[in-house]
Design a protein around this motif. Structure first.
Motif, mmCIF file in Angstrom:
data_model
loop_
_atom_site.group_PDB
_atom_site.id
_atom_site.type_symbol
_atom_site.label_atom_id
_atom_site.label_comp_id
_atom_site.label_asym_id
_atom_site.label_seq_id
_atom_site.Cartn_x
_atom_site.Cartn_y
_atom_site.Cartn_z
ATOM 1 N N CYS A 194 0.705 -1.310 -0.049
ATOM 2 C CA CYS A 194 -0.024 -0.136 0.068
ATOM 3 C C CYS A 194 0.887 1.312 -0.178
ATOM 4 O O CYS A 194 0.555 2.295 -0.496
ATOM 5 C CB CYS A 194 -0.999 -0.056 1.093
ATOM 6 N N THR A 195 1.939 1.295 0.656
ATOM 7 C CA THR A 195 2.864 2.541 0.681
ATOM 8 C C THR A 195 3.380 2.513 -0.624
ATOM 9 O O THR A 195 3.676 3.790 -1.173
ATOM 10 C CB THR A 195 4.064 2.185 1.778
ATOM 11 N N TRP A 197 1.973 1.974 -3.416
ATOM 12 C CA TRP A 197 0.919 2.336 -4.140
ATOM 13 C C TRP A 197 0.887 3.691 -4.114
ATOM 14 O O TRP A 197 0.697 4.887 -4.749
ATOM 15 C CB TRP A 197 -0.107 1.747 -4.137
ATOM 16 N N ARG A 198 0.657 4.300 -2.722
ATOM 17 C CA ARG A 198 0.513 5.678 -2.475
ATOM 18 C C ARG A 198 1.886 6.694 -2.505
ATOM 19 O O ARG A 198 1.699 7.895 -2.675
ATOM 20 C CB ARG A 198 -0.073 5.851 -1.119
ATOM 21 N N PHE A 201 1.633 9.445 -4.786
ATOM 22 C CA PHE A 201 0.855 10.851 -4.273
ATOM 23 C C PHE A 201 1.959 11.602 -3.354
ATOM 24 O O PHE A 201 1.494 12.870 -3.301
ATOM 25 C CB PHE A 201 -0.486 10.343 -3.446
ATOM 26 N N LYS A 252 -5.384 13.531 -2.341
ATOM 27 C CA LYS A 252 -5.126 12.226 -2.766
ATOM 28 C C LYS A 252 -4.209 11.363 -1.756
ATOM 29 O O LYS A 252 -4.331 10.228 -1.372
ATOM 30 C CB LYS A 252 -4.526 12.304 -4.076
ATOM 31 N N ASN A 253 -3.245 12.076 -1.149
ATOM 32 C CA ASN A 253 -2.211 11.549 -0.025
ATOM 33 C C ASN A 253 -3.103 11.158 1.148
ATOM 34 O O ASN A 253 -2.876 10.314 1.554
ATOM 35 C CB ASN A 253 -1.058 12.679 0.106
ATOM 36 N N SER A 256 -5.356 8.160 0.577
ATOM 37 C CA SER A 256 -4.837 6.851 0.427
ATOM 38 C C SER A 256 -3.967 6.550 1.932
ATOM 39 O O SER A 256 -3.952 5.129 2.091
ATOM 40 C CB SER A 256 -3.458 7.064 -0.618
ATOM 41 N N ARG A 315 6.021 4.214 6.499
ATOM 42 C CA ARG A 315 5.328 5.368 5.318
ATOM 43 C C ARG A 315 6.363 6.413 5.489
ATOM 44 O O ARG A 315 6.617 7.058 4.521
ATOM 45 C CB ARG A 315 3.894 5.660 5.950
#
Length: 596
Positions: A194-195, A197-198, A201, A252-253, A256, A315
């Motif tokens: 997930c990190t 992916w984001r 952003f 968006k950031n 997410s 993250r």
């Protein structure tokens, strides 16, 4: 010059070798790092022992009825001591390690600063100051984050998870340890996926932040121009448009991030619930005491905190690495003008300057200088005149070695500039530029910049030579008068005379005057020219001029047109030749007559 976009340094995968490049900064304080690691170990052992102490307390009260017995008092005191130790030694760890992290930030910030000053003029003409400042700020903050959390959070958290899993494996069914390890693996895999992916952003948000900051800085630096054209509303609209892009990227950031946090919470909650179901079943069957149930619950809660923190740290590390790669991208900028490995200090024997078949182009498709050759004997003045775009200022930039020549050579006292150190070369040359930019400090500071540490007597001496003494003495604060951003509180002529005073204080054997009197009125120009003529008599001088009246006393005048030398000689010789110089002189005389 190299054009730049906001996305430079931002593309591509993160270079994890950045982390290993920080290791040498730890070696400067080996003792501090070792002591901090010892405090870390004590804090983690105390933390892992807390649930075990809680188990013993619950089991004692489950079996005994005397609440005032000595044993529970000791257990309760020990429980409190363990909790205090866990926090206290963690704080000691941070206090001891703080010097290491701050020194690393200092070292790398200085390294970037020095590297930026080593880059060629083309880089600085093309840079976006606001975005560059943000890259440095975020990059150094990211380095501090990595130094602290990679050493004291990632590895210790994994150690703590391993200790908890081992305790559960030894004292209970292997299913408990497998559940813990499974939750950790699932949690880690989801967090990484997930990190990654984001992360786009995060990059987009940084780019938008750079754009808005660059726009704001450029607008404020050009405050007067904005006012001249009444474009306050236009500037505000442009800034707001960039802020709108930043706002959208930040949304968006954040969305997410919410998805990431929710997924992590689901994994943690599921694993805790599963463990409690297993433990509750064993308690009901009499296979586990109530104290052991409490201990498992405490361990799971204790596991939840570092796991959740591990997700946060990962993250933040990814974001820090994204910021640091931009900072390291600056360090990776090639130094186009560099000292040769065998470069030696410039040895001045008189200060003669020679240009031999010099060719230069800022862009490959447009050559600025074509085989330019001339000599300036030591102590003499050569003036260069010609129309705008002829390449006059390029001669000064090449002599000061802001750029290297593309062909031919430039020599001082027979030494090729590329064979001597830049530091020794620039110490020998003083420049009075056409556009004087001052530091946002005092008049005294800006003049003393020519020779840091100069005495007050020396400063007043050059003020007299630059015809600036009376002006400064009339000011209420004298030399302590603030000049403002880029010297905007002073007139063009006052800034020009400060620049002249600054060079006079430097006292270089070679002088470059790049239209040094362009901002002066006729009276001030005559006074300054008298001072410059006195100073130039002892120096080799390259004088670039637009007004021909300022260079009539030069020993030699060179006429440049479209990067080629079309005439050279004294003022009288060039007038007698009736060529390009004669036409320029006639045009300026006619313009001066009309102006009167």
């Amino acid at each position: 010059m190299r054009p730049r976009s906001d996305s430079q340094y931002a593309g591509g995968p993160v270079n994890w070798r950045i982390i290993t490049s920080l290791i040498p900064y730890l070696s400067e304080f080996r003792g501090r790092v070792a002591l901090a690691m010892a405090f870390l170990l004590v804090a983690k052992l105390a933390g892992v022992a807390i649930p075990w102490a809680l188990k013993l307390i619950v089991e004692h009260f489950e079996r005994a009825g005397d609440a005032l017995a000595v044993v529970p008092v000791v257990l309760l005191a020990g429980y409190g001591l363990l909790r205090f130790s866990s926090v206290f030694f963690s704080e000691l760890r941070d206090a001891v390690f703080a010097r290491v992290a701050e020194r690393a930030m200092r070292r790398i910030s200085l390294r970037v600063f020095e590297h930026l000053h080593r880059l060629d003029l083309g880089f600085h003409l093309a840079r976006r100051t606001g975005g560059l400042a943000r890259d440095i700020e975020r990059g150094t903050s990211g380095i501090s984050f990595l130094m602290r959390f990679m050493v004291f959070n990632i590895l210790p958290t994994l150690v703590e998870i391993g200790l908890i899993a081992a305790i559960l494996l030894i004292n209970f069914s292997p299913l408990y340890a497998l559940t813990v390890l499974g939750a950790v693996i699932l949690y880690g895999a989801f967090s990484i996926w997930c990190t990654e992916w984001r992360n786009r952003f995060v990059r987009e948000s940084n780019q938008m932040d750079n754009r808005s900051n660059t726009r704001a800085v450029d607008s404020l630096l050009n405050y007067e121009t904005v006012k001249y054209f009444g474009n306050e509303r236009f500037e505000a609209d442009q800034y707001d448009r960039n802020l709108a892009g930043w706002e959208a990227a930040r949304m968006k950031n954040r969305l997410s991030l919410a998805a990431l946090n929710s997924g992590q919470a689901l994994i943690i909650a599921g694993s805790v619930t599963l463990m409690m179901f297993m433990a509750a079943g064993q308690v009901s069957a009499g296979e586990m005491t109530l104290g052991e149930l409490v201990m498992i619950n405490a361990y799971m809660i204790q596991l939840f905190v570092p796991l959740n923190f591990l997700g946060f740290i990962y993250r933040e590390i990814r974001e820090a690495l994204t910021n640091i790669e931009r900072l390291f991208g600056l360090l990776g900028e090639p130094q186009k003008v560099a000292d040769a490995p065998d470069a030696e200090p410039l040895r001045l024997t008189g200060g003669s300057v020679s240009f031999s078949q010099v060719r230069h182009a800022y862009h490959s498709e447009r050559t600025i200088l074509h085989d330019v050759s001339f000599d300036i004997p030591a102590g003499q003045t050569l003036a260069v005149v010609g129309p705008s775009g002829a390449g006059k200022s390029t001669l000064a930039r090449l002599l000061f070695r802001f750029y290297d020549v593309d062909g031919g050579s430039i020599r001082i006292d027979g030494q090729d500039l590329r064979a001597v150190t830049q530091d020794s070369l620039r110490r020998a040359i003083g420049v009075v530029p056409q556009d004087t930019v001052l530091f946002n400090d005092t008049i005294g500071y800006n003049i003393a910049y020519g020779s840091p540490g100069a005495s007050q007597d020396d400063i007043w001496r050059v003020l007299r030579l630059a015809q600036l003494e009376d002006f400064v003495r009339r000011l209420p604060e004298g030399l302590e008068t603030q000049v403002g951003e880029r010297g905007l509180k002073l007139s063009g002529g006052e800034k020009q005379r400060i620049a002249i005073a600054r060079v006079l204080l430097k006292d270089p054997p070679i002088l470059i005057l790049d239209e040094a009197t362009s901002s002066l009125d006729s009276h001030a120009e005559r006074l300054i020219l008298d001072a410059l003529n006195v100073v130039a008599r002892k120096r080799t001088t390259l004088a670039i001029a637009h007004r021909l009246s300022t260079i009539v006393h030069a020993e030699r005048i060179l006429v440049l047109d479209q990067g080629r030398v079309v005439e050279q000689g004294s003022h009288a010789e060039l007038l007698a030749a009736g060529g390009a110089y004669s036409r320029l002189w006639a045009d300026q005389q006619r313009d001066d007559t009309h102006a009167q």
